[in-house]
Design a protein around this motif. Structure first.
Motif, PDB file in Angstrom:
ATOM      1  N   MET A 136       0.853  -1.190   0.000  1.00  0.00           N
ATOM      2  CA  MET A 136       0.000   0.000   0.000  1.00  0.00           C
ATOM      3  C   MET A 136       0.890   1.242   0.000  1.00  0.00           C
ATOM      4  O   MET A 136       1.765   1.387   0.843  1.00  0.00           O
ATOM      5  CB  MET A 136      -0.913   0.001   1.234  1.00  0.00           C
ATOM      6  CG  MET A 136      -1.847   1.196   1.300  1.00  0.00           C
ATOM      7  SD  MET A 136      -2.918   1.159   2.777  1.00  0.00           S
ATOM      8  CE  MET A 136      -3.972  -0.238   2.385  1.00  0.00           C
ATOM      9  N   ILE A 137       0.641   2.117  -0.951  1.00  0.00           N
ATOM     10  CA  ILE A 137       1.387   3.367  -1.058  1.00  0.00           C
ATOM     11  C   ILE A 137       0.391   4.526  -1.019  1.00  0.00           C
ATOM     12  O   ILE A 137      -0.642   4.498  -1.693  1.00  0.00           O
ATOM     13  CB  ILE A 137       2.201   3.427  -2.379  1.00  0.00           C
ATOM     14  CG1 ILE A 137       3.213   2.284  -2.427  1.00  0.00           C
ATOM     15  CG2 ILE A 137       2.910   4.779  -2.496  1.00  0.00           C
ATOM     16  CD1 ILE A 137       4.310   2.367  -1.390  1.00  0.00           C
ATOM     17  N   PHE A 138       0.713   5.556  -0.238  1.00  0.00           N
ATOM     18  CA  PHE A 138      -0.130   6.739  -0.132  1.00  0.00           C
ATOM     19  C   PHE A 138       0.452   7.842  -1.015  1.00  0.00           C
ATOM     20  O   PHE A 138       1.666   8.013  -1.071  1.00  0.00           O
ATOM     21  CB  PHE A 138      -0.205   7.205   1.320  1.00  0.00           C
ATOM     22  CG  PHE A 138      -0.673   6.139   2.265  1.00  0.00           C
ATOM     23  CD1 PHE A 138      -2.018   5.840   2.383  1.00  0.00           C
ATOM     24  CD2 PHE A 138       0.249   5.423   3.024  1.00  0.00           C
ATOM     25  CE1 PHE A 138      -2.455   4.838   3.243  1.00  0.00           C
ATOM     26  CE2 PHE A 138      -0.168   4.428   3.884  1.00  0.00           C
ATOM     27  CZ  PHE A 138      -1.530   4.129   3.990  1.00  0.00           C
ATOM     28  N   ARG A 139      -0.417   8.593  -1.681  1.00  0.00           N
ATOM     29  CA  ARG A 139       0.067   9.690  -2.527  1.00  0.00           C
ATOM     30  C   ARG A 139       0.792  10.724  -1.667  1.00  0.00           C
ATOM     31  O   ARG A 139       1.867  11.194  -2.018  1.00  0.00           O
ATOM     32  CB  ARG A 139      -1.088  10.347  -3.284  1.00  0.00           C
ATOM     33  CG  ARG A 139      -1.657   9.511  -4.410  1.00  0.00           C
ATOM     34  CD  ARG A 139      -2.543  10.345  -5.315  1.00  0.00           C
ATOM     35  NE  ARG A 139      -3.653  10.957  -4.594  1.00  0.00           N
ATOM     36  CZ  ARG A 139      -4.809  10.349  -4.327  1.00  0.00           C
ATOM     37  NH1 ARG A 139      -4.996   9.092  -4.703  1.00  0.00           N
ATOM     38  NH2 ARG A 139      -5.779  10.966  -3.681  1.00  0.00           N
ATOM     39  N   ASP A 140       0.175  11.092  -0.562  1.00  0.00           N
ATOM     40  CA  ASP A 140       0.731  12.089   0.350  1.00  0.00           C
ATOM     41  C   ASP A 140      -0.007  11.968   1.674  1.00  0.00           C
ATOM     42  O   ASP A 140      -0.835  11.071   1.869  1.00  0.00           O
ATOM     43  CB  ASP A 140       0.619  13.508  -0.230  1.00  0.00           C
ATOM     44  CG  ASP A 140      -0.808  13.857  -0.672  1.00  0.00           C
ATOM     45  OD1 ASP A 140      -1.769  13.227  -0.173  1.00  0.00           O
ATOM     46  OD2 ASP A 140      -0.961  14.765  -1.503  1.00  0.00           O
ATOM     47  N   ARG A 141       0.264  12.870   2.585  1.00  0.00           N
ATOM     48  CA  ARG A 141      -0.372  12.797   3.898  1.00  0.00           C
ATOM     49  C   ARG A 141      -1.883  13.054   3.822  1.00  0.00           C
ATOM     50  O   ARG A 141      -2.642  12.512   4.629  1.00  0.00           O
ATOM     51  CB  ARG A 141       0.291  13.795   4.848  1.00  0.00           C
ATOM     52  CG  ARG A 141       1.716  13.414   5.254  1.00  0.00           C
ATOM     53  CD  ARG A 141       2.274  14.437   6.223  1.00  0.00           C
ATOM     54  NE  ARG A 141       3.589  14.090   6.734  1.00  0.00           N
ATOM     55  CZ  ARG A 141       4.739  14.402   6.144  1.00  0.00           C
ATOM     56  NH1 ARG A 141       4.715  15.056   4.973  1.00  0.00           N
ATOM     57  NH2 ARG A 141       5.893  14.055   6.678  1.00  0.00           N
ATOM     58  N   LEU A 142      -2.311  13.869   2.881  1.00  0.00           N
ATOM     59  CA  LEU A 142      -3.741  14.134   2.756  1.00  0.00           C
ATOM     60  C   LEU A 142      -4.485  12.890   2.282  1.00  0.00           C
ATOM     61  O   LEU A 142      -5.588  12.585   2.764  1.00  0.00           O
ATOM     62  CB  LEU A 142      -3.989  15.304   1.801  1.00  0.00           C
ATOM     63  CG  LEU A 142      -3.343  16.639   2.194  1.00  0.00           C
ATOM     64  CD1 LEU A 142      -3.748  17.737   1.221  1.00  0.00           C
ATOM     65  CD2 LEU A 142      -3.713  17.024   3.623  1.00  0.00           C
ATOM     66  N   ASP A 143      -3.897  12.169   1.346  1.00  0.00           N
ATOM     67  CA  ASP A 143      -4.469  10.894   0.905  1.00  0.00           C
ATOM     68  C   ASP A 143      -4.560   9.923   2.074  1.00  0.00           C
ATOM     69  O   ASP A 143      -5.582   9.268   2.292  1.00  0.00           O
ATOM     70  CB  ASP A 143      -3.617  10.310  -0.223  1.00  0.00           C
ATOM     71  CG  ASP A 143      -4.079   8.929  -0.669  1.00  0.00           C
ATOM     72  OD1 ASP A 143      -5.300   8.718  -0.792  1.00  0.00           O
ATOM     73  OD2 ASP A 143      -3.213   8.057  -0.890  1.00  0.00           O
ATOM     74  N   ASP A 161      -0.639   9.850  13.889  1.00  0.00           N
ATOM     75  CA  ASP A 161       0.718  10.109  13.410  1.00  0.00           C
ATOM     76  C   ASP A 161       0.808   9.610  11.976  1.00  0.00           C
ATOM     77  O   ASP A 161      -0.029   8.809  11.533  1.00  0.00           O
ATOM     78  CB  ASP A 161       1.758   9.428  14.300  1.00  0.00           C
ATOM     79  CG  ASP A 161       3.126  10.111  14.212  1.00  0.00           C
ATOM     80  OD1 ASP A 161       3.275  11.054  13.407  1.00  0.00           O
ATOM     81  OD2 ASP A 161       4.039   9.702  14.943  1.00  0.00           O
ATOM     82  N   ASP A 162       1.828  10.069  11.229  1.00  0.00           N
ATOM     83  CA  ASP A 162       1.905   9.675   9.823  1.00  0.00           C
ATOM     84  C   ASP A 162       2.530   8.303   9.639  1.00  0.00           C
ATOM     85  O   ASP A 162       2.620   7.792   8.524  1.00  0.00           O
ATOM     86  CB  ASP A 162       2.620  10.731   8.971  1.00  0.00           C
ATOM     87  CG  ASP A 162       3.950  11.181   9.562  1.00  0.00           C
ATOM     88  OD1 ASP A 162       4.499  10.446  10.414  1.00  0.00           O
ATOM     89  OD2 ASP A 162       4.433  12.262   9.170  1.00  0.00           O
ATOM     90  N   GLY A 163       2.955   7.670  10.741  1.00  0.00           N
ATOM     91  CA  GLY A 163       3.482   6.313  10.689  1.00  0.00           C
ATOM     92  C   GLY A 163       4.249   6.006  11.952  1.00  0.00           C
ATOM     93  O   GLY A 163       4.670   6.919  12.676  1.00  0.00           O
ATOM     94  N   LEU A 164       4.403   4.734  12.238  1.00  0.00           N
ATOM     95  CA  LEU A 164       5.172   4.304  13.402  1.00  0.00           C
ATOM     96  C   LEU A 164       6.428   3.595  12.932  1.00  0.00           C
ATOM     97  O   LEU A 164       6.345   2.558  12.270  1.00  0.00           O
ATOM     98  CB  LEU A 164       4.365   3.327  14.263  1.00  0.00           C
ATOM     99  CG  LEU A 164       3.047   3.813  14.869  1.00  0.00           C
ATOM    100  CD1 LEU A 164       2.446   2.705  15.728  1.00  0.00           C
ATOM    101  CD2 LEU A 164       3.236   5.083  15.675  1.00  0.00           C
ATOM    102  N   ALA A 165       7.578   4.152  13.277  1.00  0.00           N
ATOM    103  CA  ALA A 165       8.853   3.472  13.020  1.00  0.00           C
ATOM    104  C   ALA A 165       9.240   2.740  14.302  1.00  0.00           C
ATOM    105  O   ALA A 165       8.962   1.560  14.462  1.00  0.00           O
ATOM    106  CB  ALA A 165       9.908   4.468  12.583  1.00  0.00           C
TER     107      ALA A 165
END
Length: 215
Positions: free
Chosen positions: A1-8, A125-129
Motif C-alpha cells: 500500500m502506497i499513499f500519494r501524500d499525507r492528505l491521501d 501520526d503519519d506512521g510508526l517506526a
C-alpha cells in the motif's frame, strides 16, 4: 500500500474511523508531519483538532534514531535500559522539553491544550517506526482520563504496532508490512511539514469550529 501524500492517508484514515463520526471526537496530531493528515481526519469525523506535543529522544552520535521520547510535562521514557545512563541523554531531554514549550507557545498562543477528559480521543501520526513518540503521546493523553483512546496511523512497523496496542483502547493501522524500513517509503510525497503549515491547519480548524452551526 502506497499513499500519494499525507492528505491521501488522512482521507483513508477518516474512512476507517467513520464509526466515530457523531461523537465529536478530539483528534490530536503528533507534530509536525501528522498535522495536515489529522486535519483531514477531524474534518471527516466532525471532530476537534489539536496537537499532542511529544518529541523523540536521540543519542549524541545518532540523533535521528529514537531511543525514547518526552512529552511537554517532562515525562520521558527510554526504550532500552542500556541507554538510560548514556552521557548527553539528560541534556537531550532538556533540549527537547524546551523545544516542546516553544512549540506550544507558537501553535496555541493564549489558549490551553484541548482537554481529552471523558472524550473519544484519536491520536494521529503519519506512521510508526520505533513507536516512541506515539508511546509518549498515549501516556500523556491517558493521564487526562479520555472516554476512549485510539491510536490511528496509516502505516507501521509490526513490532512497533504491538508495543502501542497495550497502551490504547483501539489501534487503527491501514498497513503493517513485513518489509518496513522507514515511514517515508510508503508515501509518494513525504515532504517535511513546516511550523507555518501546522499553525495554518490549527487556525483553520479553530475558525471552523467557532462558526455557528449552519453558518
Amino acid at each position: 500500500m502506497i499513499f500519494r501524500d499525507r492528505l491521501d492517508a488522512g482521507r483513508r484514515l477518516g474512512e476507517a474511523l467513520a464509526g466515530w463520526r457523531g461523537s465529536r471526537p478530539l483528534v490530536l496530531a503528533i507534530p509536525r508531519g501528522a498535522v495536515p493528515m489529522a486535519a483531514v481526519v477531524a474534518d471527516a469525523l466532525d471532530g476537534e483538532l489539536d496537537v499532542v506535543l511529544v518529541h523523540k529522544l536521540g543519542l549524541p552520535w545518532n540523533p535521528e534514531y529514537a531511543v525514547g521520547a518526552i512529552d511537554e510535562s517532562g515525562w520521558s521514557f527510554v526504550s532500552d535500559p542500556a541507554h538510560g545512563d548514556v552521557g548527553g541523554l539528560e541534556a537531550e531531554k532538556r533540549h527537547r522539553l524546551a523545544q516542546l514549550r516553544e512549540r506550544r507557545a507558537l501553535y496555541s498562543p493564549g489558549r490551553p491544550p484541548a482537554d481529552a477528559h471523558d472524550r473519544v480521543t484519536i491520536i494521529v501520526d503519519d506512521g510508526l517506526a520505533t513507536g516512541a513518540t506515539m508511546i509518549a503521546a498515549l501516556h500523556a493523553v491517558r493521564s487526562q482520563g479520555p472516554q476512549r483512546l485510539i491510536c490511528a496511523v496509516p502505516v507501521a512497523a509490526a513490532e512497533s504496532l504491538a508495543r502501542v496496542q497495550a497502551l490504547a483502547d483501539e489501534v487503527v493501522c491501514l498497513f503493517a508490512p513485513q518489509d518496513f524500513r522507514a515511514v517515508g517509503q510508503f508515501y509518494c510525497d513525504f515532504d517535511q511539514v513546516e511550523d507555518a503549515e501546522v499553525v495554518a491547519c490549527l487556525q483553520r480548524s479553530r475558525a471552523a469550529g467557532a462558526k455557528p452551526a449552519g453558518g
